[in-house]
Motif scaffolding. Structure first.
Motif, PDB file in Angstrom:
ATOM      1  N   GLU A  94       0.852  -1.186   0.000  1.00  0.00           N
ATOM      2  CA  GLU A  94       0.000   0.000   0.000  1.00  0.00           C
ATOM      3  C   GLU A  94       0.883   1.229   0.000  1.00  0.00           C
ATOM      4  N   VAL A  95       0.270   2.398   0.056  1.00  0.00           N
ATOM      5  CA  VAL A  95       1.017   3.635   0.264  1.00  0.00           C
ATOM      6  C   VAL A  95       1.261   3.810   1.769  1.00  0.00           C
ATOM      7  N   ALA A  96       0.190   3.806   2.532  1.00  0.00           N
ATOM      8  CA  ALA A  96       0.278   4.043   3.979  1.00  0.00           C
ATOM      9  C   ALA A  96       0.948   2.861   4.677  1.00  0.00           C
ATOM     10  N   SER A  97       1.948   3.149   5.500  1.00  0.00           N
ATOM     11  CA  SER A  97       2.689   2.070   6.161  1.00  0.00           C
ATOM     12  C   SER A  97       1.790   1.179   7.011  1.00  0.00           C
ATOM     13  N   SER A  98       0.850   1.767   7.746  1.00  0.00           N
ATOM     14  CA  SER A  98      -0.024   0.957   8.604  1.00  0.00           C
ATOM     15  C   SER A  98      -0.788  -0.075   7.768  1.00  0.00           C
ATOM     16  N   ASP A 116       1.439   4.537  12.041  1.00  0.00           N
ATOM     17  CA  ASP A 116       2.802   4.023  12.241  1.00  0.00           C
ATOM     18  C   ASP A 116       3.847   4.905  11.575  1.00  0.00           C
ATOM     19  N   TYR A 117       3.501   5.384  10.393  1.00  0.00           N
ATOM     20  CA  TYR A 117       4.423   6.238   9.641  1.00  0.00           C
ATOM     21  C   TYR A 117       4.746   7.507  10.423  1.00  0.00           C
ATOM     22  N   SER A 118       3.710   8.161  10.923  1.00  0.00           N
ATOM     23  CA  SER A 118       3.895   9.438  11.606  1.00  0.00           C
ATOM     24  C   SER A 118       4.719   9.264  12.886  1.00  0.00           C
ATOM     25  N   PRO A 173       4.966   0.545  -3.057  1.00  0.00           N
ATOM     26  CA  PRO A 173       5.615   1.632  -3.783  1.00  0.00           C
ATOM     27  C   PRO A 173       6.200   2.678  -2.835  1.00  0.00           C
ATOM     28  N   SER A 174       5.511   2.960  -1.725  1.00  0.00           N
ATOM     29  CA  SER A 174       5.837   4.201  -1.013  1.00  0.00           C
ATOM     30  C   SER A 174       5.722   4.150   0.505  1.00  0.00           C
ATOM     31  N   SER A 175       5.556   2.952   1.081  1.00  0.00           N
ATOM     32  CA  SER A 175       5.523   2.862   2.547  1.00  0.00           C
ATOM     33  C   SER A 175       6.939   2.968   3.085  1.00  0.00           C
ATOM     34  N   THR A 176       7.164   3.906   3.978  1.00  0.00           N
ATOM     35  CA  THR A 176       8.530   4.203   4.398  1.00  0.00           C
ATOM     36  C   THR A 176       8.874   3.726   5.803  1.00  0.00           C
ATOM     37  N   ASN A 177       7.899   3.203   6.554  1.00  0.00           N
ATOM     38  CA  ASN A 177       8.201   2.737   7.914  1.00  0.00           C
ATOM     39  C   ASN A 177       9.047   1.459   7.852  1.00  0.00           C
ATOM     40  N   GLY A 216       7.085  15.424   5.880  1.00  0.00           N
ATOM     41  CA  GLY A 216       7.665  14.358   5.058  1.00  0.00           C
ATOM     42  C   GLY A 216       6.801  14.051   3.845  1.00  0.00           C
ATOM     43  N   ASP A 217       7.043  12.894   3.257  1.00  0.00           N
ATOM     44  CA  ASP A 217       6.402  12.544   1.991  1.00  0.00           C
ATOM     45  C   ASP A 217       4.875  12.487   2.058  1.00  0.00           C
ATOM     46  N   GLY A 218       4.316  12.274   3.253  1.00  0.00           N
ATOM     47  CA  GLY A 218       2.856  12.225   3.405  1.00  0.00           C
ATOM     48  C   GLY A 218       2.159  13.515   2.985  1.00  0.00           C
ATOM     49  N   GLY A 248       2.579  14.007   8.903  1.00  0.00           N
ATOM     50  CA  GLY A 248       1.267  13.360   8.818  1.00  0.00           C
ATOM     51  C   GLY A 248       0.805  13.259   7.388  1.00  0.00           C
ATOM     52  N   TYR A 249      -0.487  12.984   7.212  1.00  0.00           N
ATOM     53  CA  TYR A 249      -1.087  12.902   5.883  1.00  0.00           C
ATOM     54  C   TYR A 249      -1.777  14.231   5.557  1.00  0.00           C
ATOM     55  N   TYR A 250      -1.998  14.447   4.261  1.00  0.00           N
ATOM     56  CA  TYR A 250      -2.311  15.791   3.773  1.00  0.00           C
ATOM     57  C   TYR A 250      -3.585  16.409   4.330  1.00  0.00           C
TER      58      TYR A 250
HETATM   59  N1  PHE Z   1       5.460   7.151   3.307  1.00  0.00           N
HETATM   60  C1  PHE Z   1       4.091   7.209   3.741  1.00  0.00           C
HETATM   61  C2  PHE Z   1       3.846   6.037   4.688  1.00  0.00           C
HETATM   62  O1  PHE Z   1       4.665   5.197   4.822  1.00  0.00           O
HETATM   63  C3  PHE Z   1       3.111   7.161   2.609  1.00  0.00           C
HETATM   64  C4  PHE Z   1       3.277   8.185   1.524  1.00  0.00           C
HETATM   65  C5  PHE Z   1       4.303   8.094   0.590  1.00  0.00           C
HETATM   66  C6  PHE Z   1       2.402   9.222   1.400  1.00  0.00           C
HETATM   67  C7  PHE Z   1       4.479   9.041  -0.418  1.00  0.00           C
HETATM   68  C8  PHE Z   1       2.547  10.162   0.410  1.00  0.00           C
HETATM   69  C9  PHE Z   1       3.607  10.092  -0.488  1.00  0.00           C
HETATM   70  O2  PHE Z   1       2.828   5.929   5.324  1.00  0.00           O
END
Ligand code: PHE
Length: 392
Positions: A118-122, A191-193, A141-145, A267-269, A243-245
């Motif tokens: 997913e995008v969101a790590s949780s 979790d991400y935040s 693709p984009s979970s960074t935790n 961050g990226d969120g 956090g998220y947008y």
């Molecule tokens: N990195 C965020 C996460 O792990 C998700 C995210 C990535 C949001 C890129 C926006 C852009 O939850």
């Protein structure tokens, strides 16, 4: 009971969003077992689970558009191993339990050979546990935790991790902006935040900075005045709010309304067009770290941006770039794998090296992560202005 509610859910999605967002796989074939034709004549299914609706809908929609673009382009070149690819997308509505259900359904019913999400790590954590148990490779693709790929040896990602991203913003705050004291405002349901706040705190204090005050909220909150009031009295020179947008946009507005004039850092969120739509000029002069900046795009990335714009009449976000790369890396692994079993795709994913993605060069390391550079962007006139690139 479970099955019928899921079926209902899929038809609701079909009705609500149109078949363009969901694979064109015929529903009556789902779960009905092999038809007369052999496996080899059927498309290879790639499952995508994403927040297509809800407060993080931008994440899912941008990623899905890019995944579909990647698959369409590969199909135009003949597909993989002589077979076409098909994307089946299920909406998890940004909910953990739905994310697990979606992954189970993509594997058990839709017969996906690999999963994107997913995008969101949780949500990658909950969906990833399901993919791991079933031994089907998943690429976030984009979970960074950090915990996401620790779920197991079938879980990969194509983006950098939060300990790095937190350090990038801490060093930027300390060394470039020359800040001494920063407040943290984090989402304790995310979790991400939490992880990114930890990384920032460690790096910022390690560099001699001070955390003036730490406040928290929960995803979905709409009133941030108590937290901003506490921060206002703390003397903080900036607010780090990973956090998220949707929430960050309201946090910015609250800060402006309560007369807090310091920049926000994140961050990226933050990466969604709705951030500035919600936060407006309250975000001017704020900074965040991200995966992708169109202004410094490589030729390959420029082509991606042009193709995305031609197909969807809008600019891709960093999420698009990473969604495209997640799909591209899976396709590359499928090409090299001797067959399309979960284990064969998994070991081919582990061998991805110096793959030129649109979000940068991707090498999958021993922890199934990618070491990538980050960019820092500044919000100026409601647009993202590229500031700098930081290598890992
Ligand atoms: N990195 C965020 C996460 O792990 C998700 C995210 C990535 C949001 C890129 C926006 C852009 O939850």
């Amino acid at each position: 009971m479970m099955l019928s509610s899921r079926r209902l859910f899929v038809s609701v999605l079909l009705a609500g969003l149109g078949t363009g967002l969901v694979g064109c796989k015929k529903k009556e074939s789902a779960g009905a077992g092999p038809s007369g034709a052999g496996e080899a004549s059927k498309p290879i299914v790639i499952g995508h689970y994403a927040s297509m609706t809800g407060s993080t809908a931008h994440y899912g929609q941008d990623t899905d558009k890019a995944v579909r673009l990647a698959i369409e382009q590969v199909n135009q070149q003949g597909g993989v191993k002589g077979r076409k690819l098909e994307v089946v997308t299920l909406d998890d509505r940004g909910d953990s339990a739905e994310a697990s259900n979606a992954v189970a359904r993509l594997i058990d019913v839709e017969k996906a050979s690999a999963i994107i999400g997913e995008v969101a790590s949780s949500l990658s954590l909950s969906g990833g546990r399901v993919a791991q148990r079933r031994k089907v490779p998943m690429v976030s693709p984009s979970s960074t935790n950090p915990k996401v790929t620790e779920v197991g040896d079938y879980i990969f990602r194509v983006c950098f991790l939060d300990p790095f991203q937190g350090k990038v913003m801490a060093n930027f705050a300390r060394n470039t902006l020359k800040l001494e004291s920063v407040a943290i405002l984090k989402d304790v349901k995310n979790d991400y935040s939490i992880g990114l706040a930890d990384a920032f705190r460690a790096a910022f204090t390690g560099a001699g900075g001070k955390i003036a005050v730490e406040q928290s909220y929960s995803q979905g909150d709409t009133d941030f005045s108590a937290q901003i009031t506490a921060i206002k009295g703390s003397g903080a020179q900036a607010i780090f709010t990973p956090g998220y947008y949707s929430e960050v946009g309201s946090i910015a507005r609250t800060a402006q309304r309560l007369g807090v004039k310091v920049p926000l850092l994140g961050g990226d969120g933050w990466d969604a067009p709705d951030l500035v739509k919600i936060g407006g000029d309250a975000l001017e002069g704020s900074y965040f770290s991200n995966h992708f900046a169109p202004d410094v795009a490589t030729p390959k990335a420029q082509k991606f941006v042009a193709d995305f714009k031609a197909k969807y009449k809008q600019e891709p976000t960093g999420l698009g770039a990473l969604g495209y790369d997640a799909a591209a890396v899976i396709i590359e692994a499928m090409r090299h794998a001797p067959n399309l079993s979960g284990d064969a795709i998994r070991s081919a994913l582990g061998k991805i090296k110096d793959f030129e993605g649109v979000s940068g060069k991707i090498t999958i390391n021993g922890e199934r992560n990618a070491d990538k550079s980050a960019v820092v962007l500044k919000i100026v006139d409601g647009k993202y202005k590229y500031e700098t690139t930081v290598e890992p």
